[in-house]
Write a protein that holds these residues in place. Structure first.
Motif, short mmCIF file in Angstrom:
data_model
loop_
_atom_site.label_atom_id
_atom_site.label_comp_id
_atom_site.label_asym_id
_atom_site.label_seq_id
_atom_site.Cartn_x
_atom_site.Cartn_y
_atom_site.Cartn_z
N GLN A 169 50.24 -23.87 101.20
CA GLN A 169 50.77 -23.87 99.92
C GLN A 169 52.08 -23.41 100.04
OE1 GLN A 169 48.83 -24.96 97.40
NE2 GLN A 169 47.90 -23.30 96.31
N LEU A 170 52.55 -22.66 100.68
CA LEU A 170 53.90 -22.30 100.90
C LEU A 170 54.70 -23.14 101.30
CD1 LEU A 170 53.07 -18.80 102.48
CD2 LEU A 170 54.45 -19.06 100.40
N GLU A 171 54.45 -23.99 102.29
CA GLU A 171 55.28 -25.30 102.77
C GLU A 171 55.35 -26.26 101.63
OE1 GLU A 171 57.21 -26.96 105.72
OE2 GLU A 171 56.05 -25.23 106.27
N GLU A 172 54.28 -26.51 100.88
CA GLU A 172 54.56 -27.35 99.87
C GLU A 172 55.72 -27.03 99.03
OE1 GLU A 172 52.13 -29.22 95.88
OE2 GLU A 172 50.99 -28.30 97.77
N ALA A 173 55.63 -25.61 98.53
CA ALA A 173 56.72 -25.24 97.59
C ALA A 173 58.37 -24.84 98.33
CB ALA A 173 56.12 -23.84 96.99
N ALA A 174 58.05 -24.35 99.68
CA ALA A 174 59.10 -24.22 100.35
C ALA A 174 59.18 -25.06 101.72
CB ALA A 174 59.11 -22.87 100.64
N PRO A 175 59.50 -26.26 101.73
CA PRO A 175 59.59 -27.14 102.90
C PRO A 175 60.37 -26.59 103.90
CG PRO A 175 60.05 -28.52 100.80
CD PRO A 175 60.17 -27.20 100.45
N GLY A 176 59.85 -26.57 105.08
CA GLY A 176 60.43 -26.00 106.47
C GLY A 176 59.96 -24.57 106.41
N PHE A 177 59.30 -24.10 105.66
CA PHE A 177 58.60 -22.59 105.66
C PHE A 177 58.23 -22.28 107.07
CE2 PHE A 177 54.97 -19.55 105.62
CZ PHE A 177 55.58 -18.43 104.90
N SER A 178 57.36 -23.22 107.72
CA SER A 178 56.59 -22.91 109.08
C SER A 178 57.86 -22.59 109.90
CB SER A 178 55.84 -23.93 109.43
OG SER A 178 54.75 -24.09 108.58
N ASP A 179 59.05 -23.23 109.97
CA ASP A 179 60.06 -22.85 110.80
C ASP A 179 60.67 -21.75 110.89
OD1 ASP A 179 59.59 -25.72 111.31
OD2 ASP A 179 61.40 -26.34 110.16
N VAL A 180 60.69 -20.85 109.66
CA VAL A 180 60.96 -19.29 109.68
C VAL A 180 59.91 -18.28 109.99
CG1 VAL A 180 62.94 -20.20 108.17
CG2 VAL A 180 60.63 -19.22 107.32
N VAL A 181 58.72 -18.81 110.32
CA VAL A 181 57.48 -17.95 110.44
C VAL A 181 57.68 -17.47 111.92
CG1 VAL A 181 54.90 -17.43 110.45
CG2 VAL A 181 56.03 -19.02 108.72
N VAL A 182 58.01 -15.97 112.10
CA VAL A 182 57.96 -15.34 113.26
C VAL A 182 56.52 -15.21 113.97
CG1 VAL A 182 58.74 -13.66 114.71
CG2 VAL A 182 60.21 -14.72 113.18
N ALA A 183 55.73 -14.49 113.06
CA ALA A 183 54.31 -14.00 113.04
C ALA A 183 53.54 -13.89 111.82
CB ALA A 183 54.33 -12.79 113.96
N SER A 184 52.35 -13.97 112.00
CA SER A 184 51.51 -13.66 110.63
C SER A 184 50.16 -13.01 110.94
CB SER A 184 51.19 -15.12 110.04
OG SER A 184 50.42 -15.79 110.92
N GLN A 185 49.69 -12.26 110.13
CA GLN A 185 48.28 -11.67 110.43
C GLN A 185 47.42 -11.77 109.07
OE1 GLN A 185 48.22 -7.60 112.60
NE2 GLN A 185 47.80 -6.92 110.41
N GLY A 186 46.36 -12.37 109.19
CA GLY A 186 45.45 -12.49 108.06
C GLY A 186 44.45 -11.36 108.02
N MET A 187 43.90 -11.12 106.78
CA MET A 187 42.78 -10.29 106.83
C MET A 187 41.72 -11.11 105.68
SD MET A 187 42.94 -6.39 104.65
CE MET A 187 43.47 -5.42 105.98
N THR A 188 40.56 -11.24 106.15
CA THR A 188 39.40 -11.89 105.34
C THR A 188 39.11 -10.90 104.24
OG1 THR A 188 37.56 -11.11 106.75
CG2 THR A 188 38.62 -13.06 107.42
N ALA A 189 38.16 -11.57 103.45
CA ALA A 189 37.59 -10.82 102.36
C ALA A 189 36.69 -9.31 103.14
CB ALA A 189 36.79 -11.62 101.32
#
Length: 481
Positions: free
Chosen positions: A379-399
Motif C-alpha cells: 500500500q505504501l509503495e503504491e502511494a510512494a513509489p520507491g518506498f522500499s528503497d528507503v526502508v532500513v528495517a521494519s517490525q510487525g505486530m499481529t493482532a
C-alpha cells in the motif's frame, strides 16, 4: 491525605486519569501495572534499533486538546504538542489526494465542487465541537445539555451512515475524507456509530487539529504520573494483580481492565446476572501494526503529503467500505485501509539524524495471527513509489501479539470492545452509571466503559468522580496545573 485509600489496576491513560483525580482529592493512591513500564495505549518504546522511538498504539492525539479531562488537566501546558497545519490527508490514488487542513475554509476551497457541501456538513459541528463532545464523552443514556447541537450531529451521523451518504456530494474527494475518519472505528463504514465517530474526528481536525506529542505519546503518560506523584500517589510497575482480595486495604478499587478481567479478579463474588452480562461482552476486529525505520522521508507521489500529520491509504470511500466489510466478516483484505504517521518529520527527537520512524497499522479479523508486513508495504509503495528503497528495517505486530502486549486488547481489538449500537448503549452493561459495579467500592474505568476508545482519560474521570461521591463523600478537585 484524608486517610482514605484507593487502588487503581492498570496504568493506561484512563487508569492514570482516575489516579490523578483521586490523589488530587487527598487520597492515598497506588496504581498497579503488570507491564514493566506504564502507558497502555499511549506507550512509546525504543525499538528495532537504538535511538528510534515508536508509539506502540496511539500516535496522534486530537483528544489531548479536546477531551474535558485533559482540558481541565491543562495538558497543553504540560506537554509540547506539535500540530501540523494539514491534520490528515486521504490518498484516493497516488496523484489524487484529499487534504483536511486545520482551517475548514482552506479545506473547502481545495475540495472543488464539493467544497461548500463539505463545509455545510462540518461547520455546525466544528463551531459547536465542545457541545458535541459533551454528548460523546459522557454517558449517552441521559438528557443532553445541548439538544440542538445533538440533533444536528445525530442527523448527520444518520445520513453519513446510510446508503444515501453521498447524496450531497458530486465527486469522491470529500467522501474519501469522511471515509478515512469513519474507518478509525472498525466494523464497517455504513453504520451511524462509525459515521458518528468519524464526524467527531473530522470536526476535531478543524476545531483543534491532530497534534503529535513531542518525544512520543509517552509524554502524556509522564505528565499524568508527574502530577500523581506530586500529590502523593505512586505507580508500581511489573506487579500483576490476580485477585481483588489482594487490595482489601483499599476503600475503592478502580480497574482499567477488560470486563472479563473484572470477572476473573472478582473470584466469583459478582452477581450471576452481572457476570453473565460481562462475559457476553463482544470485541471487534483487531489491528496489525507495522513500524519502520527509514533512511529518509516517505517519497510520496504527492510531496504535499509530507506536511500531513496523518495519512489514510485505501482508495475511494467505496473501496475503503469494501475492505472494512471484508474484515468485519472475518476475512483479511488484500488492500486494507491503512493509517500512517511519520512523527519524525515534525519531531526530530524520534530518530537519529538522517533517519525517520514511520507508524502504520491496518484492521484485520478478530484474533488474526497474520503478519501484514507485505500488504502494508505494498500500500505504501503504491502511494510512494520507491518506498522500499528507503526502508532500513521494519517490525510487525499481529493482532494476537497486541493481545499479548495488553490483555485489554482481546483478539487485537485495541478499542477494548466492539463499537456498535448495542455496546454504545450498554458498555459493558446498560445503566446510568456503567462504571459502577455491584461490588461496593469497585469501579470499571477502561475503554470498555463510556465513552469508549481513545486517549481521552474520560472513563477514568467518570469512575473517579463516582468513587469520590459514593465512597469518600468528597467533591471533585481542581485539576489545573
Amino acid at each position: 491525605m484524608t486517610g482514605g485509600q484507593a487502588a487503581v489496576v492498570g496504568a493506561g491513560p484512563n487508569g492514570l486519569a482516575a489516579a490523578v483525580i483521586l490523589a488530587r482529592a487527598g487520597l492515598d493512591v497506588t496504581v498497579f501495572e503488570s507491564a514493566p513500564t506504564p502507558g497502555g495505549g499511549a506507550r512509546t518504546i525504543e525499538a528495532i534499533e537504538p535511538g528510534h522511538w515508536h508509539d506502540v498504539c496511539s500516535a496522534v492525539h486530537p483528544m489531548a486538546v479536546a477531551a474535558p479531562f485533559f482540558r481541565e488537566f491543562g495538558l497543553t501546558e504540560r506537554v509540547e504538542l506539535i500540530n501540523p497545519e494539514i491534520a490528515f490527508a486521504h490518498v484516493v490514488r497516488p496523484d489524487h489526494v484529499a487534504f483536511a487542513h486545520r482551517d475548514l475554509d482552506r479545506t473547502a476551497e481545495r475540495l472543488g465542487v464539493d467544497g461548500e457541501a463539505y463545509r455545510a456538513l462540518m461547520e455546525p459541528l466544528v463551531a459547536r465541537s465542545s457541545e458535541v463532545l459533551d454528548l460523546t464523552m459522557n454517558q449517552l443514556l441521559r438528557i443532553p445539555r445541548h439538544p440542538v447541537s445533538v440533533l444536528r450531529y445525530g442527523l448527520r451521523a444518520l445520513e453519513q451512515g446510510s446508503p444515501w451518504w453521498d447524496m450531497r456530494f458530486k465527486e469522491y474527494f470529500a467522501p474519501a475524507l469522511l471515509a478515512g475518519v469513519a474507518a478509525h472505528t472498525p466494523g464497517g463504514l455504513q453504520r451511524p456509530v462509525a459515521s458518528g465517530a468519524g464526524l467527531m474526528l473530522g470536526s476535531l481536525a478543524h476545531a483543534v487539529g491532530y497534534p503529535i506529542p513531542a518525544r512520543g505519546s509517552q509524554a502524556i503518560i509522564r505528565a499524568l504520573i508527574d502530577d500523581l506523584v506530586a500529590h502523593g500517589g505512586k505507580v508500581v510497575t511489573g506487579h500483576r494483580i490476580d485477585s481483588l482480595a489482594e487490595l482489601t486495604a483499599a476503600d475503592a478499587i478502580l480497574l482499567d481492565t477488560s470486563p472479563q478481567e473484572l470477572v476473573r479478579l472478582s473470584g466469583g463474588r459478582l452477581p450471576r446476572a452481572y457476570a453473565k452480562a460481562l462475559s457476553s461482552y463482544r470485541y471487534g476486529p483487531g489491528a496489525a501494526k507495522l513500524d519502520f525505520i527509514l533512511s529518509g522521508p516517505v517519497p510520496w507521489a504527492n510531496p504535499e503529503l509530507a506536511k500531513a500529520g496523518t495519512v489514510h491509504l485505501g482508495g475511494t470511500r467505496y473501496e475503503v467500505a469494501a475492505s472494512e466489510r471484508e474484515i468485519a466478516r472475518g476475512q483479511h483484505s488484500e488492500k486494507p485501509f491503512v493509517l500512517v504517521s511519520q512523527p519524525s518529520t515534525f519531531d526530530p527527537s524520534r530518530a537519529p539524524a538522517g533517519h525517520h520512524v514511520l507508524w502504520t497499522y491496518c484492521h484485520v479479523p478478530q484474533g488474526s495471527t497474520l503478519d501484514m508486513t507485505e500488504v502494508i508495504t505494498a500500500q505504501l509503495e503504491e502511494a510512494a513509489p520507491g518506498f522500499s528503497d528507503v526502508v532500513v528495517a521494519s517490525q510487525g505486530m499481529t493482532a494476537m501479539e497486541y493481545e499479548r502486549y495488553n490483555a485489554n486488547y482481546v483478539g487485537g481489538d485495541f478499542g477494548t470492545g466492539a463499537v456498535n449500537v448495542r455496546q454504545l448503549l450498554a458498555r459493558p452493561v446498560p445503566g446510568t452509571k456503567p462504571w459502577q459495579t455491584p461490588l461496593g467500592g469497585v469501579y470499571l474505568c477502561s475503554a470498555a466503559t463510556p465513552p469508549g476508545p481513545g486517549v481521552h482519560g474520560m472513563a477514568g474521570y467518570h469512575a473517579a468522580r463516582l468513587a469520590l461521591k459514593d465512597v469518600f463523600r468528597l467533591p471533585m478537585p481542581s485539576l489545573a496545573p
